[in-house]
Design a protein around this motif. Structure first.
Motif, PDB file in Angstrom:
ATOM      1  N   GLU A  45      -5.993   2.370 -10.129  1.00  0.00           N
ATOM      2  CA  GLU A  45      -5.468   3.727  -9.928  1.00  0.00           C
ATOM      3  C   GLU A  45      -4.443   3.769  -8.800  1.00  0.00           C
ATOM      4  O   GLU A  45      -3.414   4.424  -8.911  1.00  0.00           O
ATOM      5  CB  GLU A  45      -6.620   4.697  -9.630  1.00  0.00           C
ATOM      6  CG  GLU A  45      -7.401   5.034 -10.894  1.00  0.00           C
ATOM      7  CD  GLU A  45      -8.699   5.802 -10.605  1.00  0.00           C
ATOM      8  OE1 GLU A  45      -8.895   6.235  -9.445  1.00  0.00           O
ATOM      9  OE2 GLU A  45      -9.522   5.937 -11.537  1.00  0.00           O
ATOM     10  N   LYS A  46      -4.752   3.061  -7.708  1.00  0.00           N
ATOM     11  CA  LYS A  46      -3.839   3.064  -6.566  1.00  0.00           C
ATOM     12  C   LYS A  46      -2.491   2.435  -6.933  1.00  0.00           C
ATOM     13  O   LYS A  46      -1.433   2.975  -6.602  1.00  0.00           O
ATOM     14  CB  LYS A  46      -4.467   2.290  -5.381  1.00  0.00           C
ATOM     15  CG  LYS A  46      -5.501   3.092  -4.625  1.00  0.00           C
ATOM     16  CD  LYS A  46      -4.858   4.226  -3.816  1.00  0.00           C
ATOM     17  CE  LYS A  46      -5.891   5.101  -3.138  1.00  0.00           C
ATOM     18  NZ  LYS A  46      -5.325   6.396  -2.705  1.00  0.00           N
ATOM     19  N   PHE A  47      -2.538   1.290  -7.593  1.00  0.00           N
ATOM     20  CA  PHE A  47      -1.290   0.621  -7.988  1.00  0.00           C
ATOM     21  C   PHE A  47      -0.447   1.572  -8.845  1.00  0.00           C
ATOM     22  O   PHE A  47       0.768   1.681  -8.661  1.00  0.00           O
ATOM     23  CB  PHE A  47      -1.585  -0.684  -8.759  1.00  0.00           C
ATOM     24  CG  PHE A  47      -1.793  -1.905  -7.884  1.00  0.00           C
ATOM     25  CD1 PHE A  47      -2.411  -1.801  -6.649  1.00  0.00           C
ATOM     26  CD2 PHE A  47      -1.372  -3.177  -8.293  1.00  0.00           C
ATOM     27  CE1 PHE A  47      -2.611  -2.920  -5.837  1.00  0.00           C
ATOM     28  CE2 PHE A  47      -1.554  -4.298  -7.490  1.00  0.00           C
ATOM     29  CZ  PHE A  47      -2.179  -4.164  -6.271  1.00  0.00           C
ATOM     30  N   TRP A  50       0.928   4.288  -6.644  1.00  0.00           N
ATOM     31  CA  TRP A  50       1.958   3.757  -5.760  1.00  0.00           C
ATOM     32  C   TRP A  50       3.189   3.257  -6.527  1.00  0.00           C
ATOM     33  O   TRP A  50       4.192   2.882  -5.915  1.00  0.00           O
ATOM     34  CB  TRP A  50       1.417   2.574  -4.933  1.00  0.00           C
ATOM     35  CG  TRP A  50       0.331   2.914  -3.942  1.00  0.00           C
ATOM     36  CD1 TRP A  50       0.159   4.089  -3.281  1.00  0.00           C
ATOM     37  CD2 TRP A  50      -0.723   2.038  -3.492  1.00  0.00           C
ATOM     38  NE1 TRP A  50      -0.941   4.016  -2.446  1.00  0.00           N
ATOM     39  CE2 TRP A  50      -1.499   2.757  -2.550  1.00  0.00           C
ATOM     40  CE3 TRP A  50      -1.102   0.713  -3.775  1.00  0.00           C
ATOM     41  CZ2 TRP A  50      -2.617   2.221  -1.913  1.00  0.00           C
ATOM     42  CZ3 TRP A  50      -2.211   0.179  -3.137  1.00  0.00           C
ATOM     43  CH2 TRP A  50      -2.959   0.930  -2.210  1.00  0.00           C
ATOM     44  N   GLY A  51       3.057   3.192  -7.836  1.00  0.00           N
ATOM     45  CA  GLY A  51       4.150   2.625  -8.631  1.00  0.00           C
ATOM     46  C   GLY A  51       4.301   1.121  -8.446  1.00  0.00           C
ATOM     47  O   GLY A  51       5.401   0.586  -8.539  1.00  0.00           O
ATOM     48  N   VAL A  52       3.205   0.455  -8.169  1.00  0.00           N
ATOM     49  CA  VAL A  52       3.244  -1.004  -8.005  1.00  0.00           C
ATOM     50  C   VAL A  52       2.698  -1.661  -9.270  1.00  0.00           C
ATOM     51  O   VAL A  52       1.626  -1.295  -9.748  1.00  0.00           O
ATOM     52  CB  VAL A  52       2.400  -1.454  -6.788  1.00  0.00           C
ATOM     53  CG1 VAL A  52       2.338  -2.977  -6.704  1.00  0.00           C
ATOM     54  CG2 VAL A  52       2.944  -0.863  -5.501  1.00  0.00           C
ATOM     55  N   PRO A  67       1.273  -0.422  -0.251  1.00  0.00           N
ATOM     56  CA  PRO A  67       0.770   0.281   0.941  1.00  0.00           C
ATOM     57  C   PRO A  67      -0.532  -0.350   1.452  1.00  0.00           C
ATOM     58  O   PRO A  67      -1.187  -1.112   0.736  1.00  0.00           O
ATOM     59  CB  PRO A  67       0.527   1.698   0.436  1.00  0.00           C
ATOM     60  CG  PRO A  67       1.399   1.837  -0.765  1.00  0.00           C
ATOM     61  CD  PRO A  67       1.406   0.471  -1.402  1.00  0.00           C
ATOM     62  N   PHE A  68      -0.904  -0.032   2.676  1.00  0.00           N
ATOM     63  CA  PHE A  68      -2.120  -0.587   3.267  1.00  0.00           C
ATOM     64  C   PHE A  68      -3.372   0.079   2.728  1.00  0.00           C
ATOM     65  O   PHE A  68      -3.362   1.208   2.275  1.00  0.00           O
ATOM     66  CB  PHE A  68      -2.104  -0.411   4.796  1.00  0.00           C
ATOM     67  CG  PHE A  68      -0.926  -1.061   5.448  1.00  0.00           C
ATOM     68  CD1 PHE A  68      -0.790  -2.444   5.419  1.00  0.00           C
ATOM     69  CD2 PHE A  68       0.053  -0.302   6.077  1.00  0.00           C
ATOM     70  CE1 PHE A  68       0.304  -3.055   6.021  1.00  0.00           C
ATOM     71  CE2 PHE A  68       1.145  -0.905   6.684  1.00  0.00           C
ATOM     72  CZ  PHE A  68       1.283  -2.279   6.638  1.00  0.00           C
ATOM     73  N   GLY A 288       3.912   0.273  10.822  1.00  0.00           N
ATOM     74  CA  GLY A 288       3.519  -0.438   9.608  1.00  0.00           C
ATOM     75  C   GLY A 288       4.511  -1.510   9.188  1.00  0.00           C
ATOM     76  O   GLY A 288       4.322  -2.176   8.173  1.00  0.00           O
ATOM     77  N   GLU A 289       5.583  -1.671   9.958  1.00  0.00           N
ATOM     78  CA  GLU A 289       6.579  -2.706   9.642  1.00  0.00           C
ATOM     79  C   GLU A 289       5.987  -4.099   9.787  1.00  0.00           C
ATOM     80  O   GLU A 289       5.236  -4.366  10.729  1.00  0.00           O
ATOM     81  CB  GLU A 289       7.762  -2.611  10.629  1.00  0.00           C
ATOM     82  CG  GLU A 289       8.674  -1.418  10.439  1.00  0.00           C
ATOM     83  CD  GLU A 289       9.529  -1.543   9.182  1.00  0.00           C
ATOM     84  OE1 GLU A 289      10.119  -2.620   8.976  1.00  0.00           O
ATOM     85  OE2 GLU A 289       9.570  -0.555   8.408  1.00  0.00           O
ATOM     86  N   VAL A 290       6.359  -4.992   8.874  1.00  0.00           N
ATOM     87  CA  VAL A 290       5.903  -6.372   8.973  1.00  0.00           C
ATOM     88  C   VAL A 290       6.621  -7.068  10.134  1.00  0.00           C
ATOM     89  O   VAL A 290       7.829  -6.915  10.312  1.00  0.00           O
ATOM     90  CB  VAL A 290       6.173  -7.128   7.657  1.00  0.00           C
ATOM     91  CG1 VAL A 290       5.857  -8.617   7.810  1.00  0.00           C
ATOM     92  CG2 VAL A 290       5.353  -6.516   6.524  1.00  0.00           C
ATOM     93  N   ILE A 291       5.850  -7.806  10.906  1.00  0.00           N
ATOM     94  CA  ILE A 291       6.397  -8.569  12.028  1.00  0.00           C
ATOM     95  C   ILE A 291       6.337 -10.045  11.670  1.00  0.00           C
ATOM     96  O   ILE A 291       5.317 -10.522  11.165  1.00  0.00           O
ATOM     97  CB  ILE A 291       5.574  -8.297  13.317  1.00  0.00           C
ATOM     98  CG1 ILE A 291       5.754  -6.833  13.746  1.00  0.00           C
ATOM     99  CG2 ILE A 291       5.949  -9.252  14.440  1.00  0.00           C
ATOM    100  CD1 ILE A 291       4.793  -6.381  14.822  1.00  0.00           C
ATOM    101  N   GLU A 292       7.441 -10.742  11.880  1.00  0.00           N
ATOM    102  CA  GLU A 292       7.470 -12.190  11.598  1.00  0.00           C
ATOM    103  C   GLU A 292       6.427 -12.933  12.428  1.00  0.00           C
ATOM    104  O   GLU A 292       6.231 -12.631  13.604  1.00  0.00           O
ATOM    105  CB  GLU A 292       8.851 -12.759  11.957  1.00  0.00           C
ATOM    106  CG  GLU A 292       9.889 -12.630  10.869  1.00  0.00           C
ATOM    107  CD  GLU A 292       9.589 -13.513   9.666  1.00  0.00           C
ATOM    108  OE1 GLU A 292       9.346 -14.722   9.846  1.00  0.00           O
ATOM    109  OE2 GLU A 292       9.587 -12.969   8.536  1.00  0.00           O
TER     110      GLU A 292
END
Lengths: 448, 448
Positions: A45-47, A50-52, A67-68, A288-292
């Motif tokens: 349902e979430k996917f 979220w349109g994933v 999303p998280f 929420g940005e990804v950090i390297e």
């Protein structure tokens, strides 16, 4: 008794170049996304919402399209649904062989199911961590964490059995004196406990008239379930207090796997030991940005299970705020290293700056033996935003003279200000007045 | 969810004619006696002292050439020796993977080591018992006995995993309300507890405003760790109180194997399920004479491990006084059946007659609902020999009228006298005044 054991639990995996590991991870990730989408009512349902599409997720980078998930969301999967194990249950009851739960102290418990396959995978991964932390088949290991329901209980005993050491399933419930008596009777040389309990037991042993260094045979210690070992004064207190060869930190998270990182003989940061089971990301907890995963990067750890049948979580926020290293470790392991600085839940935002109570403890701990190393931050209102000036209670040693206090206050204040931009009201309290906890130390207290 | 499981865990073993089993037992016995003599410092010395050569022991009958071992003797093997696991330790620390202990409430704890092989054998044997007691892979099983150190803890969880049911490792330490809430959340349909705790939980559920029959989904119960289910009124109280399909007794002994006998669907006596692991003898507790396992024979159970690497005991007195059956059971199992009447330690010798407090409870329980089924025998001095007249406290139901008490006293007195030759002073106490125990019910109290 021989000690000629191999250095690694799984040499190939532990010393493979990161790029090869990533290939394996991405292959497993693609399968897992299909599995989750097809089997988890919750994520299906979430996917969709979220349109994933699971097919969108081909690489680790693609994960940022999803999303998280977090604990409240996970908890909601239990409400109103038909499955007692929640709407994220992807295995049938017939396939589930064990059910664990979160403690349920801060809300209704959240349950996790494991299939026989999940348990086998866990055992192997946890054993890999403890092996890295120095546990060997010839050891006698006192395990002193909770056994009832807790994911850190039976699964850890399974893993220690996998290693083949003589495990003593003490658990967390027995009193300190019984714990120490059993350790003494059995000549146990390894113990696994929270740092709080390991420190507490030094005092307990002394109260029993025992010399922790002489009367007990502990040689190795592995810590878990709370931060602490990253603070040098705590590691030293435990290592010297017990007269240990090694004192190493481990890290886990019940929702993913009880133990997933462990320190090697360098005792400086934990290797992330389960890249075949979990993809770990680092994110900015605010944006929420990804950090390297660059050397010395900091951020919140986010986990995605890529080899889990029951209760599979995707991009689950751990609330563990960590620092990571990518240098070549002398131990030969190629996996990244990580150290948890604190829980984002415990984090205080004071004058626009993030302050972790564990970091405050670390700074204060440098003043041992003038201080005992026990502190507590006292707030008027629950955090993270702190409006007034917080009070920092610092336990001072009984040996301290009244006349030395002002100087100590100034020095602690200065370090906190320069290192953490933190300027609390410092209040000295007498030795032993901050409550010792057997489980997790509470570093923040809210008082009106 | 399918329920088409095979009837037996190990059809061949469970339905083989006793003579064939005996052949297997004697073969294993011969090997074990050699192993014990060559590897146990304790038995090596004892055999020499007793003038027993392991080669003398060729048949089950030959066992009577060996004197008994008992708990105090076993405890002595820990004193002054070099091995922390005692002088009866036959496996190296490297081979031992788990260490359990007796509770240590009545003296220093006694430790037991298990090798990986021992654990595998135990898992299989315990699984066989629970399968006989009705546990199946589709079940959700709440296990509520102690997990810390106790042999009835982790080894039972291992065995339930072997069966493949969804095990919930609740343990004995959590409160009743948490236990019941988890059972409710997870829709658990099986529970394993002491009869004391199963009875206690009925009252706890009612206190929580729950109807045990309606609000919980328990269908099957397996009992262990204390006698009780042999008393019809207790089995009925549990079965009806929870609205169960089945309520079956299991029997074990930490020193040998946690679970070694279990009731089948007849619910009338426990099949001795581990003839491949243990030889059980029946003896006269006073003279030590071997008693034939004839139908309806009674005596103390004595066990010899015939397939055990670490901590192997020979002719170990269990202090369990039992009745046995050799009739053909309708379930098709060919193994003997046994029911423990009581502990020889609890036994009272009154006017030259052996009286078991459990038997007294059974007699009194027939008068339910006038009585609650809770009793306690009060002695002036510790038994077994009782000089004066003991008092029997009988809890009466709140609904009983004062005027009915004299008649009830006469009736109970008459039954006790005619069935057990026991003539205590009967004292009625009000409902709820005898302490409910979560673990083992204490049926005897000594008061000055």
């Amino acid at each position: 008794m021989t000690n000629e054991y191999p250095k690694y639990w799984d040499k190939e995996l532990e010393t493979t170049p990161p790029e090869e590991i990533e290939e394996l991870q991405e292959k497993k990730l693609r399968n897992q996304m299909e599995y989750v989408y097809n089997n988890s009512k919750f994520y299906h349902e979430k996917f969709n919402e979220w349109g994933v599409d699971p097919g969108d997720i081909q690489t680790i980078e693609d994960l940022s399209k999803i999303p998280f998930t977090d604990k409240p969301m996970e908890r909601n999967t239990f409400e109103g649904g038909e499955n007692p194990l929640g709407e994220n249950q992807t295995a049938s009851v017939e396939d589930i062989v064990r059910i664990h739960s979160s403690s349920g102290t801060t809300g209704p418990p959240v349950y996790f199911g494991l299939t026989e396959g999940d348990i086998k995978t866990w055992s192997n991964c946890i054993a890999r961590c403890f092996w890295t932390a120095g546990v060997r088949p010839s050891d006698v290991v006192m395990y002193g964490m909770g056994l009832s329901m807790f994911v850190g209980g039976i699964p850890v005993l399974d893993a220690l059995r996998e290693i083949g050491c003589a495990t003593v399933p003490a658990g967390a419930g027995m009193g300190s004196s019984r714990f120490l008596n059993i350790a003494k009777d059995l000549n146990a040389n390894v113990f696994g406990l929270t740092p709080s309990f390991a420190r507490y037991l030094i005092e307990s042993a002394e109260d029993m008239g025992l010399d922790p260094r002489e009367d007990l045979n502990f040689e190795k210690y592995f810590a878990g379930a709370e931060p602490g070992m990253g603070e040098e004064h705590i590691r030293r207190e435990i290592k010297e207090g017990w007269g240990l060869e090694s004192a190493r930190e481990t890290l886990g998270i019940g929702e993913m796997v009880t133990v997933l990182a462990a320190e090697c003989e360098q005792e400086y940061g934990m290797h992330f030991m389960v890249p075949d089971l979990i993809i770990a990301e680092l994110i900015d907890p605010d944006t929420g940005e990804v950090i390297e995963w660059e050397d010395e990067a900091e951020g919140e750890l986010v986990y995605t299970a890529i080899d889990r049948r029951a209760t599979p979580l995707v991009r689950f926020r751990s609330h563990d705020y960590a620092k990571v290293w990518r240098d070549d470790c002398e131990c030969g392991r190629t996996t990244h290293k990580v150290r948890v600085i604190g829980r984002t839940d415990d984090m205080i935002i004071y004058k626009g700056v993030n302050v972790f109570p564990t970091a405050v403890r670390e700074m204060v701990g440098q003043f041992k033996p003038k201080v005992t190393g026990y502190i507590q931050v006292v707030l008027d209102e629950p955090g993270p935003k702190v409006e007034g000036t917080p009070t920092l209670e610092v336990e001072v040693s009984d040996d301290m003279k009244e006349s030395e206090l002002e100087d100590l206050r100034k020095k602690i204040g200065k370090v906190l200000q320069s290192e953490l931009l933190f300027t609390p009201e410092i209040e000295f309290v007498s030795q032993g007045s901050i409550e010792r906890s057997k489980y997790k130390a509470d570093l923040v207290r809210v008082e009106d």
